[in-house]
Enzyme design. Sequence first.
Site, short mmCIF file in Angstrom:
data_model
loop_
_atom_site.label_atom_id
_atom_site.label_comp_id
_atom_site.label_asym_id
_atom_site.label_seq_id
_atom_site.Cartn_x
_atom_site.Cartn_y
_atom_site.Cartn_z
N LYS A 136 0.84 -1.19 0.00
CA LYS A 136 0.00 0.00 0.00
C LYS A 136 0.89 1.25 0.00
CE LYS A 136 -4.02 -2.17 0.49
NZ LYS A 136 -5.16 -2.03 -0.43
N ASP A 158 -0.30 -0.78 -4.66
CA ASP A 158 -1.68 -0.28 -4.61
C ASP A 158 -1.70 1.10 -3.99
OD1 ASP A 158 -4.38 0.13 -4.44
OD2 ASP A 158 -4.77 -1.51 -3.04
N GLU A 205 -2.12 -0.71 -8.78
CA GLU A 205 -3.56 -0.66 -8.58
C GLU A 205 -4.04 0.76 -8.27
OE1 GLU A 205 -6.93 -2.79 -5.70
OE2 GLU A 205 -4.91 -3.62 -5.87
N ASP A 209 -9.55 -0.70 -9.50
CA ASP A 209 -10.32 -1.17 -8.35
C ASP A 209 -11.52 -0.26 -8.16
OD1 ASP A 209 -11.37 -2.16 -6.01
OD2 ASP A 209 -9.67 -1.65 -4.75
N GLU A 239 -7.08 -11.82 -2.16
CA GLU A 239 -6.68 -11.47 -0.80
C GLU A 239 -7.68 -11.98 0.23
OE1 GLU A 239 -7.96 -6.79 -1.01
OE2 GLU A 239 -6.23 -7.43 -2.20
#
Length: 371
Positions: A163, A192, A218, A243, A321
């Site tokens: 992240k 992401d 992402e 996403d 996930e």
Amino acid sequence: MIIDRMQVRLTRWPLKMTRKHGVGDVADTLPGVVVSLHTKDGLTGWGEAAPWSVFSGTAEAAVAALDVYLRPLVIGRDPRRLARIMAEADRTIVGHPEAKMALDMALHDLFGQAAGVSVAELLGGVFRESIPLSVSIANPDFDADLDFARARLAEGIRLFKVKTGFSTHAEDMSRLDRLAAMLPADASLRIDYNQGLAAVDAIRTLRDVEAFRPAFIEQPVARDRRDAMAEIARALDTPILADESVFSPEEAVECVRSRFADAVSIKLMKAGSFAKGKAIAAIAQAAGMPCYGGTMYEAGIALTAGIHFAASTPAMTLGAEYYTSAFVLGTEILKEPVRLEAGASWLPTGPGLGIAVDEAALKGATMEVRG
């Protein structure tokens, strides 16, 4: 087989670790929703909603949607009419995909139990028995996250999603460098941003992170900046995964037409039903776009539903996930937790979702019950 009772529970899940994202942080607890449908002949079907206020909606709103607007659609109905019930749900209330997904899970669970088949079989048949497990690196305490990654490597997990976008670019690059240095050659690094970059300089920033050769990047920019997503996808060599920009089949069509991404993350909580998740996957597959199994902060019911979905959907080739009940949440509500083994999450056996809910554990996490 007639549904004669519905219960809606507002829950609160404790978290084992702090999580940070490009949009929104999570510290100690998160609310959730669990719904159960009961038939006159003694069957119980389970569903779960996992709203997140910075993503789409709130748990309190999902409880109200289920209790006030969706309850009348199922009481006195046969759960095997689930396609009709879910169409009525869309006509009855706009939005609230998490609430609708919880209802759809419970209906499929009942249908599968009555028919003696699994939800994956109801959804078209089992294509795969296990789904490669992708874990997210999102703890602001990065040393703790490196320990987390080492433990997961020892368990056979090879997909790691970092992240980014919640701190400085320099800090992101440092975290990526430290993680990449410890990953073996057979591991896959993903990145992401959770909408965390400003569109104006996103390409320049992302060209730096391409040095780590991630499998995908992402959602780098805000959900509604699909024009910027398209420019980024054209400018970079790394595949872009959509996403937040793809909730629905209609948005999946837009993604294909404008090619604002190269792949799609399918979250059942975004889709609002198994059928819509399947439609998104079919659209993506027809366009040559692979799919990834995303989640919110989900407990075991929703994670199991995701496994049934991915197990029955050939386009889900980028892993998933489905792990939060084991590593992130502090409460386990299934008597037999989601099976995580050999770097994958595994499809349970048994009819319906194939789960048994630990009602004592669920009661301990429940803040409010309706019905």
